[in-house]
Design a protein around this motif. Structure first.
Motif, PDB file in Angstrom:
ATOM      1  N   ALA A  23       0.978  -1.212   0.061  1.00 55.07           N
ATOM      2  CA  ALA A  23       0.084  -0.267   0.074  1.00 55.07           C
ATOM      3  C   ALA A  23       0.920   1.269  -0.008  1.00 55.07           C
ATOM      4  CB  ALA A  23      -0.961  -0.185   1.349  1.00 55.07           C
ATOM      5  N   SER A  24       0.468   2.365  -0.647  1.00 58.88           N
ATOM      6  CA  SER A  24       1.093   3.417  -0.613  1.00 58.88           C
ATOM      7  C   SER A  24       0.273   4.766  -0.955  1.00 58.88           C
ATOM      8  CB  SER A  24       2.055   3.815  -1.981  1.00 58.88           C
ATOM      9  OG  SER A  24       1.409   3.335  -3.235  1.00 58.88           O
ATOM     10  N   GLY A  25       0.638   5.821  -0.576  1.00 58.75           N
ATOM     11  CA  GLY A  25      -0.332   6.883  -0.834  1.00 58.75           C
ATOM     12  C   GLY A  25      -0.702   7.428   0.712  1.00 58.75           C
ATOM     13  N   ARG A  26      -1.894   7.777   0.966  1.00 58.24           N
ATOM     14  CA  ARG A  26      -2.394   8.143   2.130  1.00 58.24           C
ATOM     15  C   ARG A  26      -2.844   7.206   3.154  1.00 58.24           C
ATOM     16  NH1 ARG A  26      -6.020  13.688   1.673  1.00 58.24           N
ATOM     17  NH2 ARG A  26      -5.246  13.546   4.067  1.00 58.24           N
ATOM     18  N   ASN A  76       3.905  -1.288   5.106  1.00 61.96           N
ATOM     19  CA  ASN A  76       2.554  -1.100   4.571  1.00 61.96           C
ATOM     20  C   ASN A  76       2.182  -2.254   3.588  1.00 61.96           C
ATOM     21  OD1 ASN A  76       1.985   1.141   5.799  1.00 61.96           O
ATOM     22  ND2 ASN A  76       3.036   2.753   4.317  1.00 61.96           N
ATOM     23  N   THR A  77       2.449  -3.373   4.135  1.00 63.30           N
ATOM     24  CA  THR A  77       2.452  -4.575   3.284  1.00 63.30           C
ATOM     25  C   THR A  77       1.366  -5.631   3.921  1.00 63.30           C
ATOM     26  OG1 THR A  77       4.451  -4.134   2.121  1.00 63.30           O
ATOM     27  CG2 THR A  77       3.180  -6.544   1.939  1.00 63.30           C
ATOM     28  N   ALA A  96      -7.740  -5.415  -0.799  1.00 61.81           N
ATOM     29  CA  ALA A  96      -8.342  -4.141  -0.924  1.00 61.81           C
ATOM     30  C   ALA A  96      -8.062  -3.416   0.657  1.00 61.81           C
ATOM     31  CB  ALA A  96     -10.022  -4.678  -1.007  1.00 61.81           C
ATOM     32  N   ALA A  97      -8.552  -2.315   0.693  1.00 66.99           N
ATOM     33  CA  ALA A  97      -8.293  -1.583   1.969  1.00 66.99           C
ATOM     34  C   ALA A  97      -9.505  -0.893   2.376  1.00 66.99           C
ATOM     35  CB  ALA A  97      -7.242  -0.439   1.746  1.00 66.99           C
ATOM     36  N   TYR A 118     -10.592   0.947  -1.541  1.00 68.95           N
ATOM     37  CA  TYR A 118      -9.767   0.871  -2.597  1.00 68.95           C
ATOM     38  C   TYR A 118      -9.277  -0.489  -2.776  1.00 68.95           C
ATOM     39  CZ  TYR A 118      -8.923   5.595  -0.943  1.00 68.95           C
ATOM     40  OH  TYR A 118      -9.065   7.031  -0.504  1.00 68.95           O
ATOM     41  N   TRP A 119      -9.032  -0.889  -3.966  1.00 70.09           N
ATOM     42  CA  TRP A 119      -8.513  -2.139  -4.597  1.00 70.09           C
ATOM     43  C   TRP A 119      -7.465  -2.084  -5.339  1.00 70.09           C
ATOM     44  CZ3 TRP A 119     -11.738  -6.404  -3.720  1.00 70.09           C
ATOM     45  CH2 TRP A 119     -12.976  -6.187  -2.983  1.00 70.09           C
ATOM     46  N   GLY A 120      -6.614  -3.292  -5.374  1.00 67.12           N
ATOM     47  CA  GLY A 120      -5.594  -3.417  -6.059  1.00 67.12           C
ATOM     48  C   GLY A 120      -5.748  -3.991  -7.485  1.00 67.12           C
ATOM     49  N   GLN A 121      -4.725  -4.012  -8.365  1.00 62.52           N
ATOM     50  CA  GLN A 121      -5.152  -4.514  -9.778  1.00 62.52           C
ATOM     51  C   GLN A 121      -5.444  -6.204  -9.939  1.00 62.52           C
ATOM     52  OE1 GLN A 121      -2.206  -4.309  -8.607  1.00 62.52           O
ATOM     53  NE2 GLN A 121      -1.016  -5.855  -9.544  1.00 62.52           N
ATOM     54  N   GLY A 122      -5.106  -6.875  -8.813  1.00 62.47           N
ATOM     55  CA  GLY A 122      -5.242  -8.322  -8.971  1.00 62.47           C
ATOM     56  C   GLY A 122      -3.880  -9.055  -9.377  1.00 62.47           C
ATOM     57  N   THR A 123      -3.757 -10.256  -8.886  1.00 68.52           N
ATOM     58  CA  THR A 123      -2.796 -11.054  -9.334  1.00 68.52           C
ATOM     59  C   THR A 123      -3.351 -12.409  -9.496  1.00 68.52           C
ATOM     60  OG1 THR A 123      -0.601 -11.673  -8.597  1.00 68.52           O
ATOM     61  CG2 THR A 123      -2.018 -11.699  -7.034  1.00 68.52           C
TER      62      THR A 123
END
Length: 129
Positions: A23-26, A76-77, A96-97, A118-123
């Motif tokens: 996770a990055s950003g705020r 942040n992982t 997801a966060a 928030y969602w990641g792009q998927g793996t």
């Protein structure tokens, strides 16, 4: 908040994989992190979650005793260790966060995808028989 998921791949049944989501950003320490998955032609389903408070975890019945979610707040992982993989675990896995800072003792709250902001792009994970 940006989420980057990685670690997927092709593995034989009975094997293991570890997924990571950075996770990055705020970001903040009051962020609950979850994993969902979606197989081809299936609806997205909850896999596991780790809350921001005390690191409480919840997992779907289908992955209990096989998958373990953990987090490294300094990095942040969040991780998803997947053991004893089965062909039915084949899916795209999304992290997801939830940044609402809610402390719910109801595990079903975290199983609802609408709870996440928030969602990641998927793996992609493919388990061969």
């Amino acid at each position: 908040v940006q989420l980057q998921a990685f670690g997927g791949g092709l593995v034989q049944a009975g094997g293991s994989l570890r997924l990571s989501c950075a996770a990055s950003g705020r970001t903040s320490r009051r962020t609950t992190m979850g994993w969902f998955r979606q197989g081809t032609g299936k609806e997205r389903e909850f896999v596991a979650v780790i809350t921001w408070y005390g690191g409480t975890t919840y997992s779907a019945d289908s992955v209990k005793e096989r998958f373990t979610i953990s987090r490294d707040n300094a990095k942040n992982t969040v991780y998803l260790q997947m053991n004893s993989l089965k062909p039915e675990d084949t899916a795209v896995y999304y992290c997801a966060a939830n940044v609402r800072g809610i402390a719910s003792s109801d595990g079903s709250y975290y199983g609802n995808s609408q709870t996440y902001d928030y969602w990641g792009q998927g793996t992609e994970v493919t388990v061969s028989s």
